[in-house]
Design a protein around this motif. Structure first.
Motif, PDB file in Angstrom:
ATOM      1  N   GLN A 194     -17.968  -4.609   7.993  1.00  0.00           N
ATOM      2  CA  GLN A 194     -16.538  -4.535   8.267  1.00  0.00           C
ATOM      3  C   GLN A 194     -16.009  -3.171   7.881  1.00  0.00           C
ATOM      4  OE1 GLN A 194     -16.959  -7.768   6.002  1.00  0.00           O
ATOM      5  NE2 GLN A 194     -15.871  -9.266   7.211  1.00  0.00           N
ATOM      6  N   ILE A 195     -14.787  -2.903   8.284  1.00  0.00           N
ATOM      7  CA  ILE A 195     -14.200  -1.584   8.072  1.00  0.00           C
ATOM      8  C   ILE A 195     -12.769  -1.763   7.593  1.00  0.00           C
ATOM      9  CG2 ILE A 195     -13.295  -1.323  10.434  1.00  0.00           C
ATOM     10  CD1 ILE A 195     -14.362   1.572  10.350  1.00  0.00           C
ATOM     11  N   PRO A 196     -12.257  -0.885   6.732  1.00  0.00           N
ATOM     12  CA  PRO A 196     -10.884  -1.044   6.236  1.00  0.00           C
ATOM     13  C   PRO A 196      -9.850  -0.917   7.359  1.00  0.00           C
ATOM     14  CG  PRO A 196     -12.133   0.442   4.810  1.00  0.00           C
ATOM     15  CD  PRO A 196     -12.976   0.215   6.038  1.00  0.00           C
ATOM     16  N   LEU A 197      -8.886  -1.827   7.339  1.00  0.00           N
ATOM     17  CA  LEU A 197      -7.763  -1.722   8.281  1.00  0.00           C
ATOM     18  C   LEU A 197      -6.792  -0.643   7.825  1.00  0.00           C
ATOM     19  CD1 LEU A 197      -6.461  -2.960  10.814  1.00  0.00           C
ATOM     20  CD2 LEU A 197      -5.286  -4.589   9.316  1.00  0.00           C
ATOM     21  N   ALA A 198      -6.763  -0.378   6.531  1.00  0.00           N
ATOM     22  CA  ALA A 198      -5.935   0.682   5.942  1.00  0.00           C
ATOM     23  C   ALA A 198      -4.454   0.458   6.221  1.00  0.00           C
ATOM     24  CB  ALA A 198      -6.387   2.057   6.445  1.00  0.00           C
ATOM     25  N   ALA A 199      -3.964  -0.744   5.888  1.00  0.00           N
ATOM     26  CA  ALA A 199      -2.540  -1.037   6.052  1.00  0.00           C
ATOM     27  C   ALA A 199      -1.769  -0.494   4.851  1.00  0.00           C
ATOM     28  CB  ALA A 199      -2.326  -2.541   6.191  1.00  0.00           C
ATOM     29  N   ARG A 200      -0.522  -0.138   5.100  1.00  0.00           N
ATOM     30  CA  ARG A 200       0.340   0.481   4.086  1.00  0.00           C
ATOM     31  C   ARG A 200       1.401  -0.508   3.619  1.00  0.00           C
ATOM     32  NH1 ARG A 200       4.220   5.722   5.423  1.00  0.00           N
ATOM     33  NH2 ARG A 200       5.089   6.035   3.323  1.00  0.00           N
ATOM     34  N   HIS A 201       1.607  -0.598   2.318  1.00  0.00           N
ATOM     35  CA  HIS A 201       2.663  -1.464   1.787  1.00  0.00           C
ATOM     36  C   HIS A 201       3.978  -0.699   1.739  1.00  0.00           C
ATOM     37  CE1 HIS A 201       4.694  -4.532  -0.525  1.00  0.00           C
ATOM     38  NE2 HIS A 201       5.041  -3.615  -1.418  1.00  0.00           N
ATOM     39  N   THR A 202       5.019  -1.234   2.373  1.00  0.00           N
ATOM     40  CA  THR A 202       6.339  -0.607   2.339  1.00  0.00           C
ATOM     41  C   THR A 202       7.332  -1.439   1.542  1.00  0.00           C
ATOM     42  OG1 THR A 202       6.954  -1.684   4.424  1.00  0.00           O
ATOM     43  CG2 THR A 202       6.004   0.525   4.566  1.00  0.00           C
ATOM     44  N   GLY A 203       7.205  -2.773   1.618  1.00  0.00           N
ATOM     45  CA  GLY A 203       8.141  -3.653   0.929  1.00  0.00           C
ATOM     46  C   GLY A 203       9.147  -4.259   1.887  1.00  0.00           C
TER      47      GLY A 203
END
Length: 692
Positions: free
Chosen positions: A378-387
């Motif tokens: 698998q590979i990281p989706l690399a999602a960003r947390h904004t809130g």
């Protein structure tokens, strides 16, 4: 009746009244037999008037089975040593007479004088160098021990644990010491518990992380239904889609796009698109569509395939799919030619790993292509947390009418914001109504909202939104054309200017107005789109398209619909609105910044009070509600000129300008006047008296 080490244990008492233990004497443990409690033994040297029975069970012993011992005999009762027990000497039924001892199965008179080196032990001559009497008459060595110099010892480096010799270097029950057991499946090596090569300890059990479906690749990581663990990766066999044909043949997985409001490409032609090359970010906690595009090999026959997305969130793996009848290469503008797989918001985290694959729903033949990405693992989706987003709703009472702010009604606005904004949640708090004039003084009311926010001093990440409904219907209010909302275009440091207002009819226009005006609070200027004959101010000079179009396929999670790239941006005045990746990216950065703000300790000397000057518009320059609480300046620094009573120029000072959207006007923070200051001119507003 289960057998346990040559001794059969009765689980419950039968109707035959068997004694609790029975022993099958078949020539093993010849001197230790089971004897019935309460049996009547025959004393050696006394009349034998009770039959002891025989190996075939003849004779009356007072219990169901005969009591004779010996090879082939069957005895019932607790175990005893017939070589030394005077109550059962030589056999279960033979007891020694008074004062006699049992020596090697024969009743004898006790011995007091024994030939050296033997001594008398309970009337029997014994050698104190044997395991039966090691050093003393009473000390018998445990199984496996030897008697050496009067002490029981275990061979080599073994230790006595629970009455037996054990090697604590290799024993899984006593590893490194007595009563130190290893976990299930573990081995003891050099006195240390450890898993076998290729295994790892997970919750006190050794498992193979390459093959365990409940610990696949890491402890606690469980493969989803239909998956199996192979080389530490959860792979699909027959997934929840029911397809069992294996990897699709004659196809290549060409492209993967992730949709959250706008398209975010993550793979093209088999190569990952890393975050530094993406045009905007994937955001955690948002409903997401994965879109898989394929290319077909020559000779491909039309058939149904399934596209699968597997998401790994550390301890769980979940699989989602979509089936498509495939007959040609995917085309971006033709949704039915692609696999559109919707994933719930809670599956998108900052640590999510993913894989995508195309599988056959029936047996197929053909040349293997590249039907999986990545090829393995698998590979990281690399999602960003904004809130999230926090909005305080201020109902504005105008023309004696107040908008509906019930939770059910506010859900229209809530769903609009969640579908458009890069946030994982939105919270509405409804305050007490604020009465305003009618017709509506938009700039004056906005200034009141700013002053209210300043006075109430909420957290920096709270936005104030005034909602008004001065007529029963929107058409009655707006008629041919009207202002539907305004808001401050906030700078990053403009917490006090996070205020806006708009119509509250709980319809599409009202919900989009909220999204538009709060967008201004997030620093977004206008996109260059206006209906024929209209005008627009405050246009963003960096907007990428001169006609205000979005220029990218969008995604509305409310209906799971893809939206045309020919739509127009939310921050313009045109219809058919959505977001461009330019606006979406700007909102993403600002939301993350606002939610990441930390409370700073300020120097009290840097704080001051301000006058607020409203400039522009048909009413000209006028003073708004002053800022009486010592504060830091907010807005863009600009230069203003100060005059005395005679109109003579005194000096230039710095004031702070915040644009008001949709009006071409602005709010100016002006320092309190010093002695001798009579009026001020800001950007051609003309001399405006300070007043006292």
């Amino acid at each position: 009746m289960p057998l346990l080490g040559g001794v059969a244990k009765e689980d419950s008492m039968s109707d035959m009244q068997l004694a609790p233990w029975t022993f099958l004497g078949l020539g093993v443990l010849a001197s230790v037999v089971g004897c019935v409690d309460g049996s009547i033994p025959t004393s050696q040297g006394a009349p034998a008037n009770v039959s002891s029975g025989n190996a075939s069970g003849a004779g009356d012993t007072g219990h169901p089975f005969g009591g004779a011992s010996g090879a082939g005999s069957v005895a019932v009762g607790p175990c005893t040593d017939t070589q030394s027990d005077p109550a059962h000497c030589g056999s279960c039924s033979t007891a020694c007479g008074p004062g006699q001892v049992c020596d090697s199965g024969t009743c004898k008179a006790p011995v007091t004088n024994c030939p050296a080196p033997q001594v008398s032990c309970n009337g029997v001559c014994a050698d104190l160098t044997t395991t039966a009497h090691c050093g003393t008459c009473e000390q018998a060595c445990a199984a496996g021990q030897t008697c050496s110099a009067g002490s029981c010892t275990c061979p080599g480096a073994q230790m006595t644990c629970n009455g037996a010799c054990v090697d604590t270097q290799t024993s899984v029950e006593h590893c490194g010491g007595c009563s130190k057991p290893c976990a299930t499946g573990a081995a003891c090596n050099a006195g240390t518990c450890g898993c076998a090569a290729g295994q790892q300890l997970c919750k006190d059990v050794c498992v193979d992380l390459k093959q365990s479906d409940t610990n696949c690749g890491a402890c606690g990581k469980t493969c989803s239904t239909g998956q199996v663990c192979s080389s530490g990766v959860c792979l699909s066999g027959a997934g929840s889609d029911g397809c069992t044909g294996g990897p699709a043949v004659g196809v290549t997985l060409k492209r993967i796009d992730v949709y959250q409001t706008v398209k975010v490409p993550v793979m093209d032609s088999g190569a990952e698109i890393t975050t530094d090359k993406r045009t905007t970010d994937i955001v955690t906690g948002r409903t997401t569509m994965f879109r898989l595009s394929l290319a077909l090999s020559a000779g491909f026959s039309a058939r149904q395939l399934s596209g699968r997305i597997t998401l790994d969130n550390g301890t769980t793996a979940a699989q989602y799919f979509a089936k498509v009848m495939v007959s040609k290469d995917s085309v971006e503008t033709e949704p039915t030619s692609t696999f559109q797989i919707v994933v719930p918001a809670d599956q998108i985290t900052a640590d999510t790993l993913y894989s995508a694959e195309l599988v056959e729903c029936a047996t197929a033949t053909g040349q293997a292509g590249s039907a999986r990405f990545p090829a393995s693992g698998q590979i990281p989706l690399a999602a960003r947390h904004t809130g999230g987003l926090k909005v305080t709703i201020i109902p504005l009472k105008s023309n004696n009418k107040v908008p509906d702010t019930s939770d059910t009604t506010l859900n229209t606005y809530r769903q609009q914001m969640l579908a458009m904004y890069p946030i994982d949640a939105i919270t509405f708090t409804v305050a007490e109504p604020l009465t305003i004039a009618y017709p509506v003084d938009w700039e004056g009311t906005l200034d009141q909202l700013r002053a209210k926010r300043k006075a109430e001093n909420p957290a920096a990440d709270v936005y104030y939104y005034g909602m008004l409904k001065p007529q029963d219907t929107f058409s009655a209010f707006c008629q041919n054309s009207c202002t539907t909302g305004i808001g401050y275009v906030g700078e990053t440091n403009s917490g006090g200017y996070r205020a806006a207002m708009g119509v509250g009819y709980a319809d599409r226009v009202s919900a989009q107005t909220m999204a538009h005006e709060i967008g201004h609070n997030h620093g977004r200027n206008h996109a260059p789109c206006v209906p024929n004959g209209g005008s627009i101010s405050g246009v963003d000079s960096k907007y990428p398209f001169t006609d205000g179009r979005t220029g990218i396929i969008g995604y509305d999670s409310r209906s799971n619909a893809l939206l045309s790239e020919k739509g127009t941006d939310l921050m313009g005045y045109c219809s058919n609105v959505w977001l461009s990746e330019y606006t979406y990216g700007g909102l993403t950065d600002r939301v993350a910044l606002v939610n990441g703000n930390k409370l700073n300790v300020l120097d009290a000397a840097a704080l001051q009070t301000f006058r607020v000057l409203l400039v522009g518009g048909t009413k000209g320059a006028r003073w708004g509600v002053p800022i009486t609480t010592p504060s830091l300046p907010e807005g863009t620094p600009v230069t203003a000129r100060v005059f005395d009573d005679a109109g003579n120029w005194l000096q230039e000072i710095t004031v702070y300008r915040t644009e008001i959207s949709d009006s071409g006007r602005a709010s100016i923070m002006v320092p309190e006047p010093e002695p001798g200051w009579s009026s001020i001119d800001v950007a051609g507003s003309g001399a405006v008296p300070f007043g006292r």
